[in-house]
Design a protein around this motif. Structure first.
Motif: not given
Length: 264
Positions: A186-214
């Motif tokens: 579920h977590e992995s699937e939500a990551d994939v869905i959330g990545l595309d959703l944030m990108a469609k909204a105009g947010f920078d998807p690279q922020g997801s990688v930076a977030l998990w490093r934080n």
């Protein structure tokens, strides 16, 4: 008796079969209305029990991100009346519930350094909702309990020795062999869905990688991945990187369409 229980289990499973947004087969035994009622009731209880952030700028910032994400949801979800609440809670966490409810902890704002990183978490949590993961988990728990009870009945009827030990083993097998991997999927699937959703909204998807490093830098010791409900941060980052090229294309399309959030 065993044949009757098996037939009942198969009937329940078949009646609740659906397909997730990523094409994964699901078993959801509860109606959307039932899940929404559960989500609304849980959220109301949280608001009674947990302090709520009153700072207007903080609330406006979180709601700005939520609004941009919600605008890109499938119509059945985008047209819902969503409620967004910031809870005064030090843990770096957020959640979304069926019924159009989003909660963000103030502790997350210390780890998610900008709108893109916060959108990654919120998109992930909304991804759980549109993929009906809560329904799956409740349904899964119901079927697991049904299976364990049926096994117990069968062992009693067969007068099997060491029945208690066998039942304990079955319980552990269900936990580590089904429940935890199920949650990690579920977590992995939500990551994939959330990545595309944030990108469609105009947010920078690279922020997801930076977030998990934080998140990894801020977290304490965690259990081995096979004993955890969540994938390890390195696993999540690798999965996100696999979908990054597509997400970057979606972001570029959003920007060309004028969707370029400025949440501060």
């Amino acid at each position: 008796m065993k044949k009757l229980l098996t037939a009942l289990a198969i009937t329940l499973a078949i009646s609740g079969c659906k397909t997730s947004p990523t094409g994964r087969t699901q078993i959801t035994l509860y109606s959307d209305q039932q899940m929404s009622e559960m989500g609304v009731a849980s959220f109301a209880q949280m608001k009674e029990q947990q302090p709520i952030e009153a700072d207007k700028s903080t609330n406006a910032y979180v709601k700005c991100i939520a609004d941009h994400l919600i605008d890109q949801l499938p119509a059945e979800y985008a047209n819902q009346q969503w409620e967004v609440v910031v809870f005064k809670e030090p843990s770096a966490n957020a959640f979304a519930l069926p019924g159009g409810k989003i909660g963000v902890h103030t502790g997350l704002l210390e780890v998610a350094k900008n709108q893109h990183q916060l959108a990654a978490v919120m998109g992930h949590e909304v991804g759980h909702v549109i993929a009906q993961h809560a329904n799956e988990r409740v349904s899964q728990n119901s079927l697991l309990q049904f299976g364990l009870q049926a096994s117990n009945v069968a062992l009693q009827m067969g007068d099997v020795r060491y029945r208690d030990a066998i039942m304990q083993g079955l319980g552990l097998g269900a936990q580590f062999g089904v429940a935890l991997p199920f949650s990690r999927s579920h977590e992995s699937e939500a990551d994939v869905i959330g990545l595309d959703l944030m990108a469609k909204a105009g947010f920078d998807p690279q922020g997801s990688v930076a977030l998990w490093r934080n998140m990894e830098a801020a977290s304490s010791e965690r259990p081995p991945e096979f004993m955890s409900t969540h994938p390890a941060p390195n696993t999540r980052i690798a999965n996100l990187q696999q979908g990054m090229n597509n997400a970057l294309e979606l972001k570029q399309q959003a920007w060309q369409s004028g969707r370029k959030p400025q949440c501060k």
